[in-house]
Design an enzyme around this catalytic site. Structure first.
Site, mmCIF file in Angstrom:
data_model
loop_
_atom_site.group_PDB
_atom_site.id
_atom_site.type_symbol
_atom_site.label_atom_id
_atom_site.label_comp_id
_atom_site.label_asym_id
_atom_site.label_seq_id
_atom_site.Cartn_x
_atom_site.Cartn_y
_atom_site.Cartn_z
ATOM 1 N N LYS A 66 88.763 51.551 64.597
ATOM 2 C CA LYS A 66 88.789 51.915 66.016
ATOM 3 C C LYS A 66 87.982 53.189 66.256
ATOM 4 O O LYS A 66 87.235 53.296 67.229
ATOM 5 C CB LYS A 66 90.237 52.132 66.472
ATOM 6 N N ASN A 67 88.123 54.151 65.343
ATOM 7 C CA ASN A 67 87.491 55.452 65.528
ATOM 8 C C ASN A 67 85.999 55.449 65.229
ATOM 9 O O ASN A 67 85.343 56.474 65.383
ATOM 10 C CB ASN A 67 88.194 56.500 64.664
ATOM 11 N N CYS A 69 96.997 59.002 73.918
ATOM 12 C CA CYS A 69 98.373 59.117 73.443
ATOM 13 C C CYS A 69 98.955 60.487 73.723
ATOM 14 O O CYS A 69 98.257 61.492 73.701
ATOM 15 C CB CYS A 69 98.422 58.839 71.938
ATOM 16 N N ARG A 111 95.295 68.291 73.314
ATOM 17 C CA ARG A 111 93.965 67.804 72.968
ATOM 18 C C ARG A 111 92.934 68.239 74.002
ATOM 19 O O ARG A 111 92.300 67.430 74.675
ATOM 20 C CB ARG A 111 93.977 66.279 72.833
ATOM 21 N N ASP A 152 97.032 60.659 61.189
ATOM 22 C CA ASP A 152 97.376 59.280 61.554
ATOM 23 C C ASP A 152 98.135 58.549 60.457
ATOM 24 O O ASP A 152 98.719 57.497 60.703
ATOM 25 C CB ASP A 152 96.116 58.485 61.893
ATOM 26 N N ARG A 181 96.112 49.049 71.194
ATOM 27 C CA ARG A 181 94.959 49.958 71.294
ATOM 28 C C ARG A 181 94.250 50.105 69.957
ATOM 29 O O ARG A 181 93.039 50.347 69.911
ATOM 30 C CB ARG A 181 95.397 51.345 71.779
#
Length: 442
Positions: A26-27, A124, A129, A314, A422
């Site tokens: 995803k990243n 999230c 952030r 994560d 997601r």
């Protein structure tokens, strides 16, 4: 983000066994899609995961005139940026509510259109952030930034020029911002204290394929020599190591045996060391890694999350569930995000013994420098988890709740599971493949 009304009823207490596959990270995939804006010819991205974050980025690109088509292979996307145009602010805002990715559109759009707009950013609920690192970097390149009630407007009246930038923290997002902006900026950019995650290296590989000149130096220094033009790329995204670690933690917590196809050892080395210390076992094979609980008692560990090559933030949330089954006291020092232990409330409701220290804990054996906002969690086990009704708070915490429900004796109802889509491709089908006992209501 998926339908937040989705829920799953799980009958836990049975091991997960079988094989599943992971696709691209995803990243990386979402950032690679943004990078296609920089080319003057179409790009082909392979190994793209079928997740909602990818669909959000695809929608944002389409709003800006990028033509997106699916290729012959599963997970193959073709992105044609020939007709990039300015999108309406309201449309951007409607698409961006579930993602923070729009911030990375700024550099490419400033190069292509001379302007960009960022709405209020979602994502999230794991900490503030702030986007200050991004905005400071863009100012260094020559962007003019105006804060509006609806978001942030950016222009580049004199174009973007190379800059000397030192990040106060090796932020992945800010490093991506600098890379995506510097490659077409006039002159040379020197980035210090850069993030060096595998996904960053993969993005650099993509940009180099497009014609960029980027060199990675020792001590987190990256040099970028701006070029006048970039072409499209053909690239297969690196595998999702976060998803791989999540399924590994599920195998450990449920006393199961899961083969995760598509995973490679090098990017997982830090996780694999901790997995083995806890008492799990693994077997690295050419086509993936098998993770399993070998029987016996799991051992407590102390973990400090950190940027790569440290233990990823994560990874800690899914692993916390497995640590509730370890015999003794485990401590996790969370140094990356200031609010990542909210998911433990549900685990305590299920019978776990987890205490969160909002201001962190002193530990003379620490290797990662203490940070102002860090927290710590102390997990005492083994705990007998029991089924409960829980609501998913965020992406990784949500998958951790799934693992807890699968580990617990009795029935659990997990709601708001659309968030999990997601970052986890086809996770409902993968649960079926691994023999989980559940009813999905979506």
């Amino acid at each position: 983000m998926g339908l937040t009304s989705d829920e799953i009823i799980i009958n836990g207490g049975r091991p997960l066994n079988g094989r599943i596959e992971v696709r691209g990270a995803k990243n990386l995939a979402t950032k690679a899609m943004v990078a296609s804006l920089l080319g003057h010819t179409p790009s082909t991205l392979r190994n793209v995961p079928n997740i909602s974050d990818v669909r959000v980025v695809a929608g944002l690109l389409a709003l800006h005139g990028v033509l997106i088509t699916r290729g012959a292979e599963e997970g193959e996307w073709r992105l044609d940026p020939s007709n990039v145009e300015t999108a309406h602010k309201a449309d951007i805002d409607a698409h961006a509510g579930s993602s923070r990715i729009p911030i990375l559109f700024c550099g490419p759009l400033l190069h292509r259109l001379g302007e960009a707009f960022i709405p209020d950013l979602g994502g999230c609920r794991i900490g503030d952030r702030p986007i200050d690192f991004h905005l400071d970097a863009l100012r260094n390149f020559g962007a003019v930034i105006e804060k509006l009630p609806s978001g942030i407007s950016l222009t580049a009246p004199n174009g973007l020029k190379g800059a000397n930038i030192e990040l106060p923290y090796p932020s992945v997002g800010a490093t991506e911002q600098v890379l995506l902006t510097a490659v077409l900026a006039e002159g040379q950019t020197e980035l210090r204290n850069a993030a060096i995650e595998p996904e960053i290296v993969d993005l650099i590989c993509i940009l180099q394929k497009m014609g960029a000149i980027i060199s990675m130096e020792p001590n987190r220094v990256i040099f970028i020599e701006g070029v006048s033009e970039l072409r499209g790329y053909d690239h297969a995204a690196i595998f999702d190591r976060n998803e791989a670690a999540s399924w590994a933690a599920a195998a450990l917590a449920t006393r199961g045996d899961i083969f995760v196809g598509g995973v490679e050892q090098e990017e997982m080395m830090t996780f694999l060391n901790v997995f083995r210390k806890v008492g799990g076992d693994f077997d690295v094979r050419p086509d993936g890694i098998r993770f399993w609980h070998p029987g016996g008692t799991l051992k407590p560990v102390t973990i400090e999350t950190d940027v790569h090559p440290g233990f990823m933030t994560d990874w800690q949330q899914p692993l916390v569930v497995a640590l509730t089954q370890a015999d003794g006291v485990s401590t996790i020092h969370e140094t990356v995000y200031e609010n990542r232990f909210g998911f433990t409330d549900a685990l305590n409701k299920m019978g776990a013994d987890i205490t969160v220290y909002k201001d962190g804990l002193h530990d003379e054996t620490r290797r990662v420098m203490r940070r102002e906002f860090e927290q710590a969690a102390v997990i005492t086990g083994p705990s007998e988890l029991s089924g409960a009704d829980v609501e998913v708070p965020d992406l990784r915490g949500g998958f951790s709740h799934l693992i807890a429900a699968l580990t617990a004796e009795g029935q659990s109802k997990v709601t708001n599971i659309g968030i999990i889509s997601r970052g986890y491709e086809n996770f409902i089908e993968k649960l079926r493949l691994l023999g989980a006992d559940f009813i999905y209501e979506g």
